[in-house]
Design a protein around this motif. Structure first.
Motif, PDB file in Angstrom:
ATOM      1  N   LEU A   1       0.847  -1.193   0.000  1.00 16.44           N
ATOM      2  CA  LEU A   1       0.000   0.000   0.000  1.00 16.44           C
ATOM      3  C   LEU A   1       0.880   1.240   0.000  1.00 16.44           C
ATOM      4  O   LEU A   1       1.801   1.358   0.810  1.00 16.44           O
ATOM      5  N   VAL A   2       0.609   2.150  -0.929  1.00 14.06           N
ATOM      6  CA  VAL A   2       1.258   3.456  -0.958  1.00 14.06           C
ATOM      7  C   VAL A   2       0.174   4.518  -0.859  1.00 14.06           C
ATOM      8  O   VAL A   2      -0.793   4.496  -1.631  1.00 14.06           O
ATOM      9  N   CYS A   3       0.322   5.425   0.099  1.00 11.20           N
ATOM     10  CA  CYS A   3      -0.621   6.535   0.278  1.00 11.20           C
ATOM     11  C   CYS A   3       0.110   7.841  -0.020  1.00 11.20           C
ATOM     12  O   CYS A   3       1.088   8.168   0.658  1.00 11.20           O
ATOM     13  N   ILE A   4      -0.349   8.565  -1.023  1.00 11.03           N
ATOM     14  CA  ILE A   4       0.253   9.841  -1.394  1.00 11.03           C
ATOM     15  C   ILE A   4      -0.628  10.945  -0.826  1.00 11.03           C
ATOM     16  O   ILE A   4      -1.779  11.114  -1.240  1.00 11.03           O
ATOM     17  N   ILE A   5      -0.076  11.680   0.141  1.00 15.04           N
ATOM     18  CA  ILE A   5      -0.904  12.608   0.922  1.00 15.04           C
ATOM     19  C   ILE A   5      -1.199  13.891   0.164  1.00 15.04           C
ATOM     20  O   ILE A   5      -2.305  14.394   0.196  1.00 15.04           O
ATOM     21  N   ASN A   6      -0.201  14.448  -0.530  1.00 16.50           N
ATOM     22  CA  ASN A   6      -0.413  15.720  -1.221  1.00 16.50           C
ATOM     23  C   ASN A   6      -0.248  15.515  -2.719  1.00 16.50           C
ATOM     24  O   ASN A   6       0.711  15.972  -3.330  1.00 16.50           O
ATOM     25  N   ALA A   7      -1.210  14.809  -3.324  1.00 19.44           N
ATOM     26  CA  ALA A   7      -1.104  14.467  -4.754  1.00 19.44           C
ATOM     27  C   ALA A   7      -1.321  15.672  -5.660  1.00 19.44           C
ATOM     28  O   ALA A   7      -1.053  15.599  -6.856  1.00 19.44           O
ATOM     29  N   ASP A   8      -1.787  16.803  -5.111  1.00 13.44           N
ATOM     30  CA  ASP A   8      -2.090  17.965  -5.947  1.00 13.44           C
ATOM     31  C   ASP A   8      -0.873  18.837  -6.223  1.00 13.44           C
ATOM     32  O   ASP A   8      -0.948  19.770  -7.022  1.00 13.44           O
ATOM     33  N   ALA A   9       0.231  18.567  -5.533  1.00 11.29           N
ATOM     34  CA  ALA A   9       1.424  19.402  -5.719  1.00 11.29           C
ATOM     35  C   ALA A   9       1.841  19.372  -7.184  1.00 11.29           C
ATOM     36  O   ALA A   9       2.037  18.320  -7.773  1.00 11.29           O
ATOM     37  N   GLY A  10       1.979  20.516  -7.790  1.00 12.88           N
ATOM     38  CA  GLY A  10       2.387  20.606  -9.187  1.00 12.88           C
ATOM     39  C   GLY A  10       1.252  20.818 -10.159  1.00 12.88           C
ATOM     40  O   GLY A  10       1.487  21.229 -11.295  1.00 12.88           O
ATOM     41  N   LEU A  11       0.008  20.545  -9.740  1.00 12.91           N
ATOM     42  CA  LEU A  11      -1.117  20.693 -10.672  1.00 12.91           C
ATOM     43  C   LEU A  11      -1.295  22.140 -11.114  1.00 12.91           C
ATOM     44  O   LEU A  11      -1.692  22.410 -12.252  1.00 12.91           O
TER      45      LEU A  11
END
Length: 729
Positions: free
Chosen positions: A551-561
């Motif tokens: 399991l991988v949880c990416i907390i701040n996936a919006d960075a760079g959008l």
């Protein structure tokens, strides 16, 4: 006879000297020489030996002494250094001195003392050491586990000192011994077929690389876990069997030990590494071993591109998309691009490998300059992880973690697996805010908030490295009521430790793994496969193999959008898929959760539904329409000054000069302040040059440098040129 000498000074020229008055050695290009430069004594590099000088001979100083009996740098490397200095618009002397290891730039005498080797005494046991003797026990364990004599240099590189060695000698647990016998056979330890059966895609890639004659560039685009390293092995194996050497570049120090272990398990020939975590002397030893041909495989970070090779056979760049391959200060070269120039110069193949290739490399593959080799399936029958978007717009978060994220972590741990939580923010919280007036605690030297750390308690600016105690009262309203805003690795680690008290929680960031051996010890613990939680930054994203992570949880996936940098989307996609690739790498299926507040973003949907290559194709189309790299070429003129406005005013002078050149192909943007205008006490501004003609850009930059060198107003402003920049400032 006139010696043309490169010196590490910020002046774009070589300096003429007469040969030393007393010498038994004939000077040659590539030798080091000690000279007087103004009031200082300096070590320089002879670039050429000529018969005439532009200056009167009676005005030239004589060099003090030659330091070498033979050339350290050959003509090919001198040509590479000269080309790089011209292309990256850097002073020629300073650029050429980068061809030498730091030890050779500082020390006149390069003779190395005889290396000491140590081994465990017969019957030695950890039981002979008290439990509190942690360092001594670690040293004895290392020597026991290695099973072969270890050099003093390797022990020091592993974090041990003479103090621990002497203590074990007194206890008669270790003893001085002869160096281990080296196997002169440069072939792999056993035939390749006994290791892995290649997939059809891997086999095709190996055949294409091994059939190449002379220079050819290959882009190996393989999804995470597809077996790119095995392709590297087969390509290197052919070169070793032909008596050649291989140079492997990696972007990060953290990748070097793991890759070294895999290479050492596979090949019986001498394999050495070079990176900034080693001592100057140890790096020089590796440099000399590669130059003499003793080291058959050299694994190193970006500066290793300048290491001389006696019998070069192949160059490989792992994680070719990584921005760490570009030097960001001083001599601002890109190791990947220089590797391509060097491979062409040497007429040998080069392989650029990545699961998420840079758009520049994909564009070169489309144009036919690189041959694209794709690996679309994971090796060994492992399936790709399932990617899921977790919309958190209306979800309450617990220290940045959604309820569904915590539930998934609990489920995977209960099944005996491991979980990885990724957030690219160090510290406890990105900012500390006053509850009364809402003002954050800012850095006095940068346009940035101070990051709150709890271990140990402090405020830390991650831009200028300024550290202060946590304030007792707000500097604006006097209130003592502060609260942390946002989450970093420390905060998430603490909360997960509370929620999962029976499972180890390991934090992996620059603060927790600052020592040379801390990261290796942590990776060894994780790879035992016991249930645990990893919390970390992008240190975890690159190239690591965690068999038990499902399991991988990416907390701040919006960075760079919504980044102001046009490369923001590309980097977001690369980092997301690199982190996601840590899940389900063996026979256990993997799941990736991306916490996002933009679940309906079209590029996120493309990335998840159609994969990186389709995402990259859309990004390339956008770049072409917008006239951005890789379809145009850029250089950024940077300036910084102690007072606000000075840098912009100076760049305006430069723009006025460029306007006088009347170059219709050249588009100028700026000057304007950097995204973070004030950093480390300096106010910064930039001027961007863009054109479709790379050669013309170089001509303009060369003319501009000559003008800057003679400009009378440049003394109060520090400026530099960044060619092919990879970051917006």
């Amino acid at each position: 006879m006139i010696l043309r000498v490169a010196l590490p000074v910020p002046i774009n020229q070589l300096f003429d000297y007469l040969p030393p008055n007393i010498t038994e050695i004939t000077p040659h290009a590539g030798m080091r020489v000690r000279v007087r430069f103004g009031p200082r004594l300096m070590i320089g590099l002879i670039v050429d030996v000529v018969q005439e000088s532009d200056y009167p001979t009676d005005k030239l100083k004589a060099a003090i002494e030659l330091l070498d009996k033979e050339s350290l740098i050959d003509s090919d490397l001198l040509n590479l250094g000269g080309w790089a200095a011209r292309y990256y618009q850097h002073p020629i002397g300073d650029a050429l001195l980068n061809l030498l290891p730091l030890f050779a730039r500082k020390e006149a005498d390069l003779s190395l003392p005889t290396e000491e080797y140590w081994k465990v005494c017969t019957g030695a046991s950890l039981d002979a050491l008290p439990k509190h003797a942690i360092k001594q026990r670690g040293l004895l364990s290392l020597l026991t586990d290695t099973g072969t004599p270890c050099s003093l240099t390797s022990l020091r590189d592993s974090g041990f000192e003479r103090t621990q060695i002497n203590a074990l000698i007194e206890k008669q647990l270790i003893e001085l011994c002869s160096p281990p016998e080296t196997n002169s056979d440069t072939r792999s330890t056993q035939p390749s077929s006994s290791f892995f059966d290649l997939s059809s895609e891997q086999n095709n890639a190996v055949e294409q690389i091994n059939l190449s004659q002379g220079f050819k560039a290959f882009l190996l685009a393989g999804v995470t876990g597809s077996g790119k390293t095995e392709v590297y092995f087969r390509a290197i194996e052919k070169q070793l069997n032909a008596g050649k050497q291989a140079l492997v570049l990696v972007p990060e120090i953290g990748l070097t030990p793991q890759l070294m272990a895999r290479f050492q398990a596979r090949f019986s020939c001498p394999i050495l590494c070079m990176h900034s975590g080693m001592s100057d002397r140890a790096r020089y030893q590796a440099w000399f071993a590669a130059k003499s041909g003793h080291a058959k495989i050299l694994i190193g970070t970006r500066s290793s591109i300048f290491v001389p090779l006696k019998d070069p056979g192949i160059l490989l760049i792992d994680e070719e998309h990584d921005s760490s391959l570009k030097q960001q200060d001083g001599f601002r070269y890109h190791a990947r691009d220089l590797a391509l120039v060097r491979a062409k110069q040497l007429q040998i193949p080069i392989v650029l490998g990545s699961a998420t290739p840079s758009l520049e490399s994909l564009s070169n593959a489309q144009a036919g300059r690189y041959q694209l080799l794709e690996l679309t399936q994971r090796a060994g029958g492992a399936s790709a992880p399932t990617l899921k978007l977790l919309d958190i717009r209306h979800e309450p978060l617990d220290s940045g973690l959604a309820a569904d994220t915590l539930s998934a972590i609990r489920s995977h741990l209960s099944a005996g697996n491991q979980a990885l939580v990724f957030i690219n923010r160090r510290g406890f919280s990105p900012s500390l805010v006053c509850r009364s007036c809402g003002s954050p605690v800012d850095c006095l030297r940068c346009d940035a908030h101070m990051t709150l750390h709890r271990k140990p308690p402090r405020l830390h600016c991650h831009h200028c490295d300024r550290q202060t105690p946590i304030p007792k009262a707000c500097h604006l309203c006097g209130s003592a009521d502060f609260h942390p805003s946002g989450s970093g690795t420390e905060r998430i680690e603490g909360r997960l430790t509370e929620l999962f008290a029976n499972v180890p929680v390991h934090r992996v960031d620059r603060d927790s793994t600052h020592s040379r051996t801390a990261f290796d010890r942590l990776m060894t613990e994780v790879n035992k496969g016991e249930p645990c939680i990893l919390v970390g930054t992008q240190m975890l994203a690159k190239g690591h193999h965690f068999p038990a992570v499902t399991l991988v949880c990416i907390i701040n996936a919006d960075a760079g959008l919504f980044s102001a940098d046009f490369r923001g989307m590309e980097r977001m996609a690369q980092l997301t898929l690199q982190v996601a690739g840590r899940a389900g790498r063996e026979n256990r299926p993997g799941t990736v959760l991306l916490q996002t507040q933009n679940a309906d973003h079209p590029l996120l949907q493309t990335l998840l539904d159609q994969g990186y290559m389709e995402f990259a194709a859309e990004e390339l189309t956008s770049r072409r329409l917008a006239g951005l790299p890789p379809y145009t070429h850029q250089a950024i003129i940077q300036a910084e000054a102690k007072k606000q406005g000075w840098a912009e005013a100076y760049l305006m002078r430069i723009r006025q000069y460029l306007d006088q050149l009347q170059q219709p192909e050249l588009m100028l943007s700026g000057p304007f302040p950097n995204q973070m205008e004030k950093r480390a006490g300096f106010f910064r501004a930039q001027l961007i040059l863009t054109t479709v003609n790379r050669q013309r850009l170089q001509q303009v930059l060369t003319e501009l440098r000559r003008w800057i060198d003679t400009d009378t107003e440049r003394s109060r402003v520090r400026s530099w040129i960044d060619v092919d920049p990879i970051d917006s400032y």
